[in-house]
Design an enzyme around this catalytic site. Sequence first.
Site, mmCIF file in Angstrom:
data_model
loop_
_atom_site.group_PDB
_atom_site.id
_atom_site.type_symbol
_atom_site.label_atom_id
_atom_site.label_comp_id
_atom_site.label_asym_id
_atom_site.label_seq_id
_atom_site.Cartn_x
_atom_site.Cartn_y
_atom_site.Cartn_z
ATOM 1 N N SER A 1 0.852 -1.189 0.000
ATOM 2 C CA SER A 1 0.000 0.000 0.000
ATOM 3 C C SER A 1 0.888 1.240 0.000
ATOM 4 C CB SER A 1 -0.887 0.008 1.252
ATOM 5 O OG SER A 1 -1.556 1.248 1.399
ATOM 6 N N TYR B 1 -2.101 -0.207 10.646
ATOM 7 C CA TYR B 1 -2.224 -0.676 9.255
ATOM 8 C C TYR B 1 -0.966 -0.331 8.473
ATOM 9 C CZ TYR B 1 -3.842 -1.120 4.438
ATOM 10 O OH TYR B 1 -3.955 -1.467 3.114
#
Length: 247
Positions: A143, A157
């Site tokens: 990501s 995250y």
Amino acid sequence: MSDNISGKVVVITGASSGLGESTARHLSSLGARVVLGARRKDKLDALVADLVSAGGEAVAYQTDVTSQTEVNALIQGALKTFGRIDVLVNNAGLMANAPLSEGRVDEWDRMIDINIKGLLYGIAAALPVFQEQNSGHFINIGSVAGMKVFSPGGTVYSGTKFAVRAISEGLRHEVGGSIRTTTIEPGAVDSELKFGSSHQQTSDFVVDFYKQAIPAASVARAIAFAIEQPADVDINEIVLRPTVQDF
């Protein structure tokens, strides 16, 4: 059909929706034989039926990536069906964002179990196969939050996605030669990922942030690009965002 994708056996985790489903559809349309893993077997079965009816080859195995036994079974199922594995797409992921002060340790554990340990279970299961074949390709879904910290709210995250990037780079260095390693690092992409936050204020922010999202097919095309390169070309990292995304 792409000569370097057609006929390849591609295993995809988190294949029941979003990036995984889109990647399965795209690669199947290019002639890949796909092996799909996810928890929701009904969605997997419907996807397999779609792909087969369109002339593709596809099988599915119910797979929770937090279970090493189930990940091993997915890889062994692929070998039993097709006799080899050419690509493993480690795609399953969870984004349960909330401020650290909320202390949602159970959600931290879940993200670590899926995003990091699930990835490692995939590597552990597929690496011996790739080494025996003297070929193979890991594609790990990271990501942009693994390049800079998405805070407040996305700190843990981001930590898991920084780990994906680190593990991928170490993997490339350790097994490179005949085995390729690619990290795909998307920005906002339309998928169920945005619905992972149980903290209402953070969830509202994330859903609003994702209004700029690009289709999951954008990532599928990036994955196909990495796979279709000649065997001596290793596309190590692809970062893609909506053009309007500033983070």
